[in-house]
Design a protein around this motif. Structure first.
Motif, short mmCIF file in Angstrom:
data_model
loop_
_atom_site.label_atom_id
_atom_site.label_comp_id
_atom_site.label_asym_id
_atom_site.label_seq_id
_atom_site.Cartn_x
_atom_site.Cartn_y
_atom_site.Cartn_z
N LYS A 78 0.84 -1.21 0.00
CA LYS A 78 0.00 0.00 0.00
C LYS A 78 0.87 1.26 0.00
N LYS A 79 2.00 1.21 0.71
CA LYS A 79 2.94 2.33 0.69
C LYS A 79 3.48 2.54 -0.72
N VAL A 80 3.75 1.45 -1.41
CA VAL A 80 4.24 1.53 -2.79
C VAL A 80 3.21 2.24 -3.66
N GLU A 81 1.96 1.87 -3.51
CA GLU A 81 0.89 2.49 -4.30
C GLU A 81 0.76 3.97 -3.98
N ARG A 82 0.83 4.33 -2.70
CA ARG A 82 0.78 5.75 -2.32
C ARG A 82 1.98 6.51 -2.88
N PHE A 83 3.13 5.87 -2.86
CA PHE A 83 4.33 6.49 -3.41
C PHE A 83 4.15 6.77 -4.90
N LYS A 84 3.61 5.78 -5.64
CA LYS A 84 3.38 5.98 -7.08
C LYS A 84 2.40 7.13 -7.31
N GLU A 85 1.37 7.22 -6.48
CA GLU A 85 0.41 8.33 -6.61
C GLU A 85 1.09 9.67 -6.37
N ASN A 86 1.93 9.75 -5.34
CA ASN A 86 2.64 11.00 -5.05
C ASN A 86 3.61 11.36 -6.16
#
Length: 167
Positions: free
Chosen positions: A96-104
């Motif tokens: 989930k952190k990876v997905e948030r990072f990609k969004e940012n």
């Protein structure tokens, strides 16, 4: 993590570091917290590099886009290609952190593109389509099976993707 992905045990790590497991547990109460700290450090490193690129007035738009798309963490050396796969399967909280990072990261790219469009240096484009292209590429290109079949590292793929997109 660079040699075994997230499949290592704290005992493996203690042996590798020549310390006791107790010493490791004094700093990190669990393996999940240790992996989380490593992922956070990787993302912080990437974000700092991206901010330096985006804030550099000497770079052109294309140099900034290429730079941001090809940034790779420096803090821990080469990354194991299997790491993202491992996170998806074994540590969904970190994924989930990876997905948030990609969004940012997308937000930083979108802001750069939007500024170029508003300054009439780039023709208007559909940002939703560009976002979808970026997200699919970001997921699909660093797939472990794809990397292995093509004998590529994640770093090579990110660099090649940036070059193809910008040229």
């Amino acid at each position: 993590m660079n040699t075994q992905g997230v499949r290592f045990t704290m005992a493996d790590l203690a042996r590798q570091l020549a310390v006791s497991k107790t010493t490791i547990y004094q700093c990190f109460p669990s393996k999940d917290e240790l992996v989380g700290a490593v992922i956070d450090a990787l993302f912080d490193d990437i974000q700092q590099q991206e901010e330096a690129i985006l804030g550099d007035p000497g770079l052109t738009f294309l140099e900034k886009i290429e730079g941001v798309l090809s940034v790779f963490p420096k803090v821990f050396g080469p990354m194991n290609n299997r790491l993202i796969d491992d996170l998806q399967r074994q540590m969904p909280g970190e994924q989930k952190k990876v997905e948030r990072f990609k969004e940012n990261k997308w937000q930083r790219i979108e802001n750069l593109v939007r500024a170029e469009i508003e300054a009439d240096r780039l023709r208007p484009i559909n940002l939703a389509v560009l976002q979808r292209m970026y997200m699919l590429a970001a997921s699909g290109l660093i797939d472990y099976k794809f990397l292995t079949q093509n004998n590529l590292s994640a770093r090579e793929v990110c660099t090649e993707f940036a070059e193809i997109l910008t040229f």
